[in-house]
Enzyme design. Structure first.
Site, PDB file in Angstrom:
ATOM      1  N   HIS A  51       0.781  -1.241   0.000  1.00 50.01           N
ATOM      2  CA  HIS A  51       0.000   0.000   0.000  1.00 50.01           C
ATOM      3  C   HIS A  51       0.814   1.292   0.000  1.00 50.01           C
ATOM      4  O   HIS A  51       0.328   2.324  -0.429  1.00 50.01           O
ATOM      5  CB  HIS A  51      -1.028   0.009   1.146  1.00 50.01           C
ATOM      6  CG  HIS A  51      -0.478   0.392   2.485  1.00 50.01           C
ATOM      7  ND1 HIS A  51       0.049  -0.516   3.368  1.00 50.01           N
ATOM      8  CD2 HIS A  51      -0.380   1.601   3.107  1.00 50.01           C
ATOM      9  CE1 HIS A  51       0.445   0.110   4.466  1.00 50.01           C
ATOM     10  NE2 HIS A  51       0.207   1.400   4.342  1.00 50.01           N
ATOM     11  N   ASP A 111      -4.359   0.473   8.161  1.00 47.71           N
ATOM     12  CA  ASP A 111      -3.194   1.351   8.071  1.00 47.71           C
ATOM     13  C   ASP A 111      -3.245   2.400   9.190  1.00 47.71           C
ATOM     14  O   ASP A 111      -2.287   2.617   9.931  1.00 47.71           O
ATOM     15  CB  ASP A 111      -3.223   2.016   6.687  1.00 47.71           C
ATOM     16  CG  ASP A 111      -2.141   3.060   6.494  1.00 47.71           C
ATOM     17  OD1 ASP A 111      -0.983   2.782   6.841  1.00 47.71           O
ATOM     18  OD2 ASP A 111      -2.461   4.155   5.978  1.00 47.71           O
ATOM     19  N   GLU A 119       3.533   5.532  -3.322  1.00 46.21           N
ATOM     20  CA  GLU A 119       3.783   6.831  -2.706  1.00 46.21           C
ATOM     21  C   GLU A 119       5.248   6.990  -2.257  1.00 46.21           C
ATOM     22  O   GLU A 119       5.834   8.034  -2.472  1.00 46.21           O
ATOM     23  CB  GLU A 119       2.840   6.985  -1.492  1.00 46.21           C
ATOM     24  CG  GLU A 119       3.063   8.217  -0.646  1.00 46.21           C
ATOM     25  CD  GLU A 119       2.484   9.478  -1.272  1.00 46.21           C
ATOM     26  OE1 GLU A 119       1.762   9.337  -2.281  1.00 46.21           O
ATOM     27  OE2 GLU A 119       2.759  10.566  -0.748  1.00 46.21           O
ATOM     28  N   ASP A 120       5.805   5.987  -1.679  1.00 44.12           N
ATOM     29  CA  ASP A 120       7.087   6.144  -0.982  1.00 44.12           C
ATOM     30  C   ASP A 120       8.294   5.525  -1.678  1.00 44.12           C
ATOM     31  O   ASP A 120       9.416   5.634  -1.192  1.00 44.12           O
ATOM     32  CB  ASP A 120       7.003   5.543   0.428  1.00 44.12           C
ATOM     33  CG  ASP A 120       5.981   6.277   1.307  1.00 44.12           C
ATOM     34  OD1 ASP A 120       5.655   7.431   0.977  1.00 44.12           O
ATOM     35  OD2 ASP A 120       5.534   5.701   2.303  1.00 44.12           O
TER      36      ASP A 120
HETATM   37 MN    MN Z   1       0.802   3.168   5.516  1.00 43.79          MN
END
Ligand code: MN
Length: 438
Positions: A111, A178, A115-116
């Site tokens: 997940h 999360d 993004e990262d």
């Molecule tokens: Mn997260």
């Protein structure tokens, strides 16, 4: 049975985090020394957890997602000093408690990759298929939404959130897991972000979990947020709860025992469990009724689980003829279920030792829905339909969500929409949280 409270990733008790950082400062609790850090859950452990409820699990898929996410996050660290990968892994573990399908577990592992890390949606699609790609992208979009902000902006973001959830409710389930893991490890964040995350949790995610019928999740999120936003209130309530519970601990066993025997005498095999209420629910009750802690006697709740609806009402009859009923506390959510599918009988009696005893009586099946809400439906695919179609047929919570999304596509103005959604979100609870002294 609080299956969410596994041994995984529990944050230390309040006060044990090595001292609060001074507000506005940069100080953080020191990272845990390496030898005290929990070991990463192994691939085989994760697969074991899934196979227990899903014998047909696609082990190869989960293994690939595990290895891919671990490599993608590489040397990244969490603020706690743990490898970053420990976070998506714990999120996946929380979702195994909710018995979710392989695509959801894989999406949980992945997940944060878009993004990262250097990962792209196209790459996820290629390696794991479009379904998982869509879930991960949905989660990436949610990550950027700031839900505690100026009204117009908040309305727009809330709209995006609900649209993403309505497209696939599993996006919300991963998002909630999360958030739960981030809340459990909140003490490592900077103070400014802690308050913002806790406020967003209390305002949006906890009520949304409740609206989707996920009560266990909602209660833990609320409690963790309360501890952050109002540490003094949390400490006061917790201390008094501990003191009371210490004096009355024997009562839980005694009441469980008496109830089980009374019901067994009449041929009902019931599972009776008592539990202490959580600090936030006690606090809210005190606020709602403007009463002091001394007047708050029912800090224990009991659950009576039986097999059939007939047995529910038989058990209720036995309880009411054995102990005096506290008037006005009786509610029948079986004949009139709540909008989030919750079904149960609630009653309060003056039980053994003149103690007020709050009881919830329901079937095992109703209990499953009461604990897991929409997640209890999310998995059951049948020949007739995809999970979404099954959901639409069976879940009033999901129907609510669809209705809300339809309404907002009709284009009411943002302020109106915000007002309406908040009302909908909070309609079954009193919205009066005031962080006194904070
Ligand atoms: Mn997260």
């Amino acid at each position: 049975m609080s299956t969410l409270e596994t041994d995984l990733g529990r944050s230390p008790a309040p006060g044990s985090s090595g001292g609060r950082a001074v507000a506005g400062g940069e100080a953080r609790p020191p990272a845990a020394p390496a030898e005290r850090r929990p070991k990463l859950m192994r691939q085989t452990d994760l697969i074991d957890r899934v196979s227990r409820y899903n014998p047909d699990t696609d082990e190869a898929l989960l293994n690939r997602a595990y290895v891919y996410a671990m490599k993608a996050h590489g040397e990244q660290k969490r603020a706690s000093g743990d490898p970053y990968f420990s976070h998506p892994l714990q999120v996946a573990a929380i979702l195994t408690d909710l018995k979710l399908d392989d695509a959801t577990i894989a999406a949980a592992l992945l997940h944060d990759t878009i993004e990262d890390t250097a990962t792209t949606r196209a790459e996820i699609d290629e390696l794991f298929g479009g379904e998982i790609g869509m879930l991960v992208e949905g989660l990436t979009k949610l990550k950027k939404l700031d839900l505690v902000t100026k009204e117009a902006k908040q309305a727009e973001n809330l709209r995006k959130l609900l649209l993403a959830i309505a497209a696939d409710v599993r996006v919300l389930l991963v998002k909630l897991a999360d958030r739960l893991h981030n809340m459990r490890t909140l003490q490592y964040m900077r103070p400014e972000s802690r308050i913002r995350v806790a406020q967003e949790t209390l305002d949006i995610y906890a009520p949304l979990a409740g609206r989707m019928g996920m009560h266990e999740m909602r209660e833990e999120l609320e409690d963790l947020a309360f501890r952050e936003i109002n540490p003094e209130g949390y400490a006061v309530v917790s201390e008094r709860l501990n003191a009371l519970a210490g004096r009355q601990q024997h009562l839980i066993a005694e009441i469980e025992d008496q109830l089980t025997r009374k019901l067994a005498d009449r041929g009902i095999a019931a599972k009776v469990t008592g539990r202490r209420k959580r600090a936030y629910s006690v606090w809210r009750k005190m606020e709602r009724k403007s009463i002091g802690f001394e007047q708050l006697s029912d800090i224990f709740g009991f659950r009576v689980l039986v097999k059939t609806i007939d047995e529910v009402y038989a058990a209720l009859g036995i309880v009411h003829t054995t102990w005096p009923v506290v008037p006005t506390r009786f509610k029948d959510y079986i004949s009139t279920p709540k909008g989030n599918d919750y079904r149960s009988i609630h009653t309060t009696v003056i039980g053994p030792g003149k103690q007020r005893v709050e009881l919830q009586i329901r079937t095992f099946e109703m209990h499953e829905i009461a604990e897991y809400g929409i997640a209890a439906h999310a998995l059951y695919k049948d020949e007739l339909g995809s999970p979404t179609e099954v959901l639409a047929r069976e879940s009033r919570a999901y129907a609510w969500l669809r209705h809300t999304v339809e309404m907002l596509s009709e284009g009411s103005n943002p302020e109106e929409f915000l007002e309406h959604t908040k009302l909908e979100l909070f309609h079954d609870q009193v919205f009066c949280f005031t962080p006194k002294g904070a």
